[in-house]
Design a protein around this motif. Sequence first.
Motif, short mmCIF file in Angstrom:
data_model
loop_
_atom_site.label_atom_id
_atom_site.label_comp_id
_atom_site.label_asym_id
_atom_site.label_seq_id
_atom_site.Cartn_x
_atom_site.Cartn_y
_atom_site.Cartn_z
N UNK A 55 0.83 -1.21 0.00
CA UNK A 55 0.00 0.00 0.00
C UNK A 55 0.86 1.25 0.00
N UNK A 56 1.90 1.26 0.80
CA UNK A 56 2.80 2.41 0.86
C UNK A 56 3.50 2.62 -0.48
N UNK A 57 3.97 1.54 -1.09
CA UNK A 57 4.61 1.62 -2.40
C UNK A 57 3.64 2.07 -3.48
N UNK A 58 2.40 1.59 -3.41
CA UNK A 58 1.39 1.98 -4.40
C UNK A 58 1.09 3.47 -4.28
N UNK A 59 0.98 3.96 -3.07
CA UNK A 59 0.74 5.39 -2.87
C UNK A 59 1.87 6.20 -3.49
N UNK A 60 3.10 5.78 -3.28
CA UNK A 60 4.26 6.46 -3.86
C UNK A 60 4.21 6.42 -5.39
N UNK A 61 3.84 5.29 -5.95
CA UNK A 61 3.75 5.14 -7.41
C UNK A 61 2.68 6.06 -7.98
N UNK A 62 1.52 6.11 -7.35
CA UNK A 62 0.43 6.96 -7.84
C UNK A 62 0.83 8.43 -7.76
N UNK A 63 1.53 8.81 -6.70
CA UNK A 63 2.01 10.20 -6.60
C UNK A 63 2.99 10.50 -7.73
N UNK A 64 3.88 9.57 -8.01
CA UNK A 64 4.85 9.76 -9.08
C UNK A 64 4.18 9.91 -10.45
N UNK A 65 3.17 9.09 -10.72
CA UNK A 65 2.51 9.08 -12.01
C UNK A 65 1.52 10.24 -12.19
N UNK A 66 0.86 10.64 -11.12
CA UNK A 66 -0.24 11.60 -11.25
C UNK A 66 -0.06 12.89 -10.46
N UNK A 67 0.82 12.87 -9.48
CA UNK A 67 0.96 14.03 -8.59
C UNK A 67 -0.08 14.04 -7.48
N UNK A 68 -0.99 13.08 -7.50
CA UNK A 68 -2.05 13.02 -6.49
C UNK A 68 -1.51 12.35 -5.23
N UNK A 69 -1.71 13.03 -4.11
CA UNK A 69 -1.19 12.51 -2.85
C UNK A 69 -2.12 12.80 -1.67
N UNK A 70 -2.79 13.94 -1.72
CA UNK A 70 -3.54 14.43 -0.56
C UNK A 70 -4.64 13.50 -0.06
N UNK A 71 -5.38 12.90 -0.96
CA UNK A 71 -6.55 12.12 -0.55
C UNK A 71 -6.32 10.62 -0.63
N UNK A 72 -5.06 10.21 -0.56
CA UNK A 72 -4.72 8.78 -0.58
C UNK A 72 -3.95 8.46 0.70
N UNK A 73 -4.41 7.42 1.39
CA UNK A 73 -3.77 6.98 2.63
C UNK A 73 -3.38 5.52 2.47
N UNK A 74 -2.21 5.15 2.99
CA UNK A 74 -1.74 3.76 2.92
C UNK A 74 -1.69 3.16 4.32
N UNK B 227 -4.70 4.11 -10.08
CA UNK B 227 -4.53 5.35 -10.83
C UNK B 227 -5.86 5.83 -11.41
N UNK B 228 -6.60 4.92 -12.03
CA UNK B 228 -7.91 5.28 -12.60
C UNK B 228 -8.86 5.82 -11.51
N UNK B 229 -8.88 5.17 -10.36
CA UNK B 229 -9.75 5.62 -9.27
C UNK B 229 -9.29 6.97 -8.74
#
Length: 138
Positions: free
Chosen positions: A13-32, A94-96
């Motif tokens: 989960x922590x790695x996925x959050x990091x990946x999504x931030x890298x790909x999309x810049x989205x970080x604020x509303x995702x928790x791992x 990412x899609x979500x």
Amino acid sequence: MRKIILASHGDLAKGMKSTIKMLSGIDDNIVAVGFYDGEDVKNVFNKVESMLNIEDEFIIITDLPGGSVNTVLTPLVRRGNVHLISGMNTVLVLMLALCTSYEIECILNCIDEGKTSMVYVNEILKENKKEESGDFFD
């Protein structure tokens, strides 16, 4: 506000959050949230439950259908503002994260995209080679 909670065994989960931030810049509303050796899985439930409120809408994405993390979080779907999806992969998350609404149709579309993103590259290469040469084993 829409929020995504990623829950997994170990650090996925922590790695996925990091990946999504890298790909999309989205970080604020995702928790791992991770579940680790020696920990009681109920701790995962307590962590996630403490993040939920009535005002926001939540998508919880777990790593393994039928796994302990998914099983312990399943009762949370009784709340009207919680969606639970299992089978975490990058395309799905990412899609979500990019979704503008959590309507059922949108969620199901994201799940379909996550499923179709899984391919066996060896077979694709084999098919491409056959098309190029007429026979893969030439």
